[in-house]
Design a protein around this motif. Structure first.
Motif, short mmCIF file in Angstrom:
data_model
loop_
_atom_site.label_atom_id
_atom_site.label_comp_id
_atom_site.label_asym_id
_atom_site.label_seq_id
_atom_site.Cartn_x
_atom_site.Cartn_y
_atom_site.Cartn_z
N ALA A 8 40.30 77.04 101.47
CA ALA A 8 41.26 77.50 100.46
C ALA A 8 42.28 78.44 101.09
N ALA A 9 41.83 79.30 102.00
CA ALA A 9 42.75 80.23 102.67
C ALA A 9 43.72 79.47 103.57
N VAL A 10 43.23 78.45 104.28
CA VAL A 10 44.10 77.65 105.14
C VAL A 10 45.14 76.92 104.30
N SER A 11 44.72 76.39 103.17
CA SER A 11 45.66 75.69 102.29
C SER A 11 46.71 76.65 101.73
N ALA A 12 46.29 77.83 101.33
CA ALA A 12 47.23 78.82 100.80
C ALA A 12 48.23 79.24 101.87
N ALA A 13 47.76 79.44 103.10
CA ALA A 13 48.66 79.81 104.18
C ALA A 13 49.64 78.68 104.47
N GLY A 14 49.16 77.47 104.46
CA GLY A 14 50.04 76.33 104.70
C GLY A 14 51.09 76.17 103.63
N LEU A 15 50.71 76.40 102.38
CA LEU A 15 51.69 76.31 101.29
C LEU A 15 52.71 77.44 101.38
N GLY A 16 52.27 78.59 101.86
CA GLY A 16 53.22 79.70 102.08
C GLY A 16 54.23 79.35 103.17
N ILE A 17 53.75 78.75 104.25
CA ILE A 17 54.66 78.32 105.32
C ILE A 17 55.61 77.24 104.81
N ALA A 18 55.11 76.36 103.97
CA ALA A 18 55.96 75.31 103.39
C ALA A 18 57.04 75.93 102.51
N ALA A 19 56.69 76.97 101.76
CA ALA A 19 57.67 77.64 100.91
C ALA A 19 58.76 78.31 101.75
N LEU A 20 58.37 78.94 102.86
CA LEU A 20 59.35 79.57 103.74
C LEU A 20 60.27 78.52 104.38
N THR A 21 59.69 77.38 104.73
CA THR A 21 60.48 76.31 105.32
C THR A 21 61.46 75.74 104.30
N ALA A 22 61.04 75.61 103.06
CA ALA A 22 61.93 75.13 102.01
C ALA A 22 63.03 76.15 101.73
N TYR A 23 62.73 77.43 101.86
CA TYR A 23 63.73 78.49 101.66
C TYR A 23 64.83 78.38 102.72
N ARG A 24 64.47 77.87 103.90
CA ARG A 24 65.46 77.70 104.98
C ARG A 24 66.21 76.38 104.86
N LYS A 25 66.04 75.70 103.74
CA LYS A 25 66.74 74.45 103.43
C LYS A 25 66.30 73.30 104.33
N ARG A 26 65.06 73.32 104.76
CA ARG A 26 64.49 72.22 105.54
C ARG A 26 63.43 71.56 104.66
N PHE A 27 63.90 70.82 103.67
CA PHE A 27 63.03 70.29 102.63
C PHE A 27 62.09 69.20 103.14
N LEU A 28 62.55 68.36 104.03
CA LEU A 28 61.71 67.30 104.56
C LEU A 28 60.53 67.88 105.34
N ALA A 29 60.80 68.85 106.19
CA ALA A 29 59.74 69.51 106.94
C ALA A 29 58.80 70.27 106.00
N ALA A 30 59.35 70.90 104.97
CA ALA A 30 58.54 71.64 104.01
C ALA A 30 57.60 70.71 103.26
N THR A 31 58.08 69.51 102.95
CA THR A 31 57.24 68.55 102.25
C THR A 31 56.07 68.11 103.14
N ARG A 32 56.36 67.87 104.40
CA ARG A 32 55.28 67.48 105.33
C ARG A 32 54.26 68.59 105.50
N ILE A 33 54.73 69.82 105.63
CA ILE A 33 53.81 70.96 105.79
C ILE A 33 52.95 71.12 104.54
N ALA A 34 53.55 70.96 103.37
CA ALA A 34 52.78 71.08 102.13
C ALA A 34 51.73 69.97 102.04
N ALA A 35 52.09 68.77 102.50
CA ALA A 35 51.13 67.66 102.48
C ALA A 35 49.94 67.97 103.38
#
Length: 150
Positions: A8-35
């Motif tokens: 659960a902690a690894v998933s939460a950290a990964g979703l946080g990194i995905a949110a930061l990546t989406a904030y930088r307007k890299r939506f495709l990479a953020a989607t992959r990280i969230a997956a």
């Protein structure tokens, strides 16, 4: 219990990194990280993590893997011995088992030489002259084809 918390902690950290990546307007990479981030929590929810941890930490399971490895090794050794003896087909193996004598496959020979004949020794031919006609270029190939009956 600990493994589900870690997942659960690894998933939460990964979703946080995905949110930061989406904030930088890299939506495709953020989607992959969230997956990728959702995989550990999904495995916990389906029970795969509990199954894997029950396998990894039991010595009897590892002993079972050892027995399977020995079995696979014995199969491989028996196939190797069969190939060295020349017993190839099922019928030949049955015949060899019935008679007690190993069945040896006949030796292969070159198609144009026939059994018991050796190939003639060849010497290196001199290089063709520079002013020779183009028809000489294919004479070697024709000789090889005739030798093999083609």
């Amino acid at each position: 219990m600990l493994t589900s918390t870690v997942c659960a902690a690894v998933s939460a950290a990964g979703l946080g990194i995905a949110a930061l990546t989406a904030y930088r307007k890299r939506f495709l990479a953020a989607t992959r990280i969230a997956a990728f981030a959702l995989i550990p929590i999904g495995l916990v929810m389906t029970g795969v993590v509990d199954w894997v941890t029950s396998i990894v930490f039991k010595p009897t399971v590892w002993a079972g893997f050892g027995v399977l490895a020995v079995s696979a090794g014995l199969f491989a050794i028996s196939r190797l011995v069969e190939r060295r003896r020349g017993i190839s087909g099922r019928k030949e193996r049955r015949a060899a088992a019935g008679s007690g004598a190993p069945v040896v496959a006949p030796a292969a020979s070159a198609p144009s030489l026939g059994p018991g004949r050796k190939a003639p020794k060849t010497t290196a031919a001199p290089a063709p002259a520079a002013d020779s006609a183009p028809k000489d270029d294919f004479s070697d190939i024709e000789a090889i084809l005739k030798k093999h009956g083609i």
